[in-house]
Design an enzyme around this catalytic site. Structure first.
Site, short mmCIF file in Angstrom:
data_model
loop_
_atom_site.label_atom_id
_atom_site.label_comp_id
_atom_site.label_asym_id
_atom_site.label_seq_id
_atom_site.Cartn_x
_atom_site.Cartn_y
_atom_site.Cartn_z
N ILE A 142 51.87 -15.53 -21.26
CA ILE A 142 51.51 -15.75 -19.87
C ILE A 142 50.49 -16.88 -19.76
CG2 ILE A 142 50.71 -14.68 -17.74
CD1 ILE A 142 53.23 -13.41 -18.98
N LYS A 143 50.78 -17.86 -18.91
CA LYS A 143 49.84 -18.95 -18.67
C LYS A 143 48.92 -18.58 -17.51
CE LYS A 143 51.04 -23.29 -19.23
NZ LYS A 143 51.71 -24.60 -19.08
N ILE A 144 47.63 -18.63 -17.81
CA ILE A 144 46.60 -18.31 -16.83
C ILE A 144 45.62 -19.48 -16.76
CG2 ILE A 144 44.73 -16.73 -16.24
CD1 ILE A 144 47.41 -15.37 -16.11
N ALA A 185 55.12 -18.88 -19.71
CA ALA A 185 55.51 -18.83 -18.30
C ALA A 185 54.25 -18.58 -17.46
CB ALA A 185 56.54 -17.74 -18.06
#
Length: 218
Positions: free
Chosen positions: A84-86, A58
């Site tokens: 977590i997508k960064i 996400a």
């Protein structure tokens, strides 16, 4: 190589899981919009129940190191398997480093170079997502980037970042990702369905059924 679904569409995820080949999901703001999702948190939580043992990526949707870290911490609480997508930016590296120290897994996204992939790994990213299709769109060989990243990572035992071949557009992308040794390929459901299909398989089934009817009298 594992296969993830690249979508936020709940029904497509359920359909993909029935095939028995899906072990994770990746999402992004564009996919959320396309799926008509209005409550992102609820959608991610539901996806995590459909695939409880695989990573669900996400993406943060704010800018700035502080805001990204804070939002990432909140998203990480939605489900135990959330990643977590960064983005692959200078601020993104700071965020990845901070989250890694808190044992929050990160999928570094929007990667378009080996340099970005190397820096993401050094910052502590659990996954790196080179965008194959988008490089193809501008006349570059996107899958070559996947191969190059894997070659670099293989040189160093201390790097355990997994490579997700992303922005997959067709079955040949998946074949090349598997041949290169990518840990994961993430793709739309339609590409998975294309991978299944072959005209000779269809012809063979038709012939087998016809031959059986001829000998059985049915």
């Amino acid at each position: 190589m594992r296969i993830f679904l690249d979508t936020a569409d709940i029904e497509q995820i359920k359909q993909g899981v029935k095939l028995g080949v899906i072990s994770g999901v990746t999402t992004n703001p564009s996919l959320v919009s396309q799926a008509g999702v209005t409550d992102y948190e609820s959608a991610i939580k539901e996806i995590s129940t459909i695939i409880p043992d695989g990573p669900i990526s996400a993406e943060v949707v704010v800018e700035g190191v502080g805001p990204m870290i804070e939002q990432a911490r909140q998203i990480a609480k939605w489900a135990p398997n959330v990643v977590i997508k960064i983005p692959s930016t200078a601020e993104g590296l700071e965020v990845i480093s901070a989250l890694a120290k808190e044992n929050i897994k990160v999928n570094c996204t929007l990667c378009f170079s080996v340099n970005q992939a190397l820096l993401a790994a050094l910052a502590g990213a659990a996954y790196i997502s080179p965008f194959v299709g988008r490089l193809d769109d501008i006349g570059q060989d996107g899958m070559q980037l996947v191969e190059d990243i894997l070659d670099v990572y293989d040189n160093y035992e201390e790097i355990d970042t997994q490579v997700i071949a992303a922005s997959i557009r067709h079955p040949e992308h998946c074949v090349r990702a598997a041949m290169a040794g990518a840990h994961i390929a993430t793709m739309p459901l339609k590409v998975i369905m294309q991978m299944i299909q072959h005209p000779l398989t269809d012809i063979g089934i038709t012939r087998f059924l016809a031959d059986f009817k001829s000998v059985s009298g049915k």
